[in-house]
Design a protein around this motif. Structure first.
Motif, mmCIF file in Angstrom:
data_model
loop_
_atom_site.group_PDB
_atom_site.id
_atom_site.type_symbol
_atom_site.label_atom_id
_atom_site.label_comp_id
_atom_site.label_asym_id
_atom_site.label_seq_id
_atom_site.Cartn_x
_atom_site.Cartn_y
_atom_site.Cartn_z
ATOM 1 N N GLY A 1 2.214 -7.424 4.850
ATOM 2 C CA GLY A 1 1.888 -6.133 4.260
ATOM 3 C C GLY A 1 3.087 -5.195 4.301
ATOM 4 N N LEU B 1 -5.622 -6.513 0.299
ATOM 5 C CA LEU B 1 -5.700 -5.074 0.558
ATOM 6 C C LEU B 1 -5.867 -4.313 -0.744
ATOM 7 C CD1 LEU B 1 -2.722 -4.749 3.087
ATOM 8 C CD2 LEU B 1 -5.161 -4.868 3.641
ATOM 9 N N ARG C 1 0.852 -1.189 0.000
ATOM 10 C CA ARG C 1 0.000 0.000 0.000
ATOM 11 C C ARG C 1 0.887 1.238 0.000
ATOM 12 N NH1 ARG C 1 -5.556 0.382 1.897
ATOM 13 N NH2 ARG C 1 -5.301 2.183 0.552
ATOM 14 N N MET D 1 -3.477 -3.155 7.728
ATOM 15 C CA MET D 1 -2.434 -3.889 7.021
ATOM 16 C C MET D 1 -1.891 -5.055 7.839
ATOM 17 S SD MET D 1 -0.532 -0.933 4.865
ATOM 18 C CE MET D 1 0.435 -2.158 3.997
#
Length: 154
Positions: free
Chosen positions: A62, A138, A30, A54
């Motif tokens: 993540g 995600l 992300r 996350m």
């Protein structure tokens, strides 16, 4: 405002880099961009990490690319599953590459390179399973803003 610097075209390039990187790994990447970072950068990145949930990936794999534009702060933060298996200096080369591009005003290029490097490195620790078990846990979209992460959720 970060949106003044990161154009829609830049955003598309960054999201594409995330999607390409995630094709090689079960890791989840992300990007969060905000204007300023008060306090310690890693503390703020950890707040955003929690706010974006996350830490809830199945393998705890993540990765957050955190950017505070006006504060000139950048961090790559990996979850416990990653940090348990990678070498201590795992994120240093990515940091160097991204920051070098940032210093030239090449934000989308720097983030894209860093994301690709993270994907390439993560595939040896968290390879893409290639079956229906390996889902995109995600969102690949960039998150923007300062309000995010003030009240981390569990």
């Amino acid at each position: 405002m970060p949106r003044d610097v990161i154009t829609e075209a830049d955003e598309a390039v960054i999201v594409q880099a995330i999607q390409e990187a995630e094709r090689n790994t079960s890791g989840e990447i992300r990007v969060h961009i905000e204007e300023t970072c008060e306090g310690h950068m890693l503390d703020r990145a950890a707040q955003v990490f929690a706010y974006l949930h996350m830490h809830q990936t199945k393998l705890r794999n993540g990765v957050l690319f955190y950017v505070a534009m006006k504060s000139h702060k950048f961090a790559v933060l990996g979850d416990a599953g990653i940090n348990a298996v990678v070498p201590k200096n795992f994120w240093e080369e990515i940091n160097k590459v991204v920051i070098a591009d940032f210093k030239q005003g090449k934000y989308a290029e720097g983030l894209s390179k860093g994301i690709q490097m993270a994907g390439d490195q993560l595939k040896s620790y968290f390879p893409y399973a290639g079956d229906h078990k390996d889902i995109n846990e995600l969102s690949d979209d960039i998150s923007f803003g300062r309000d995010m992460g003030k009240e981390p959720t569990t």
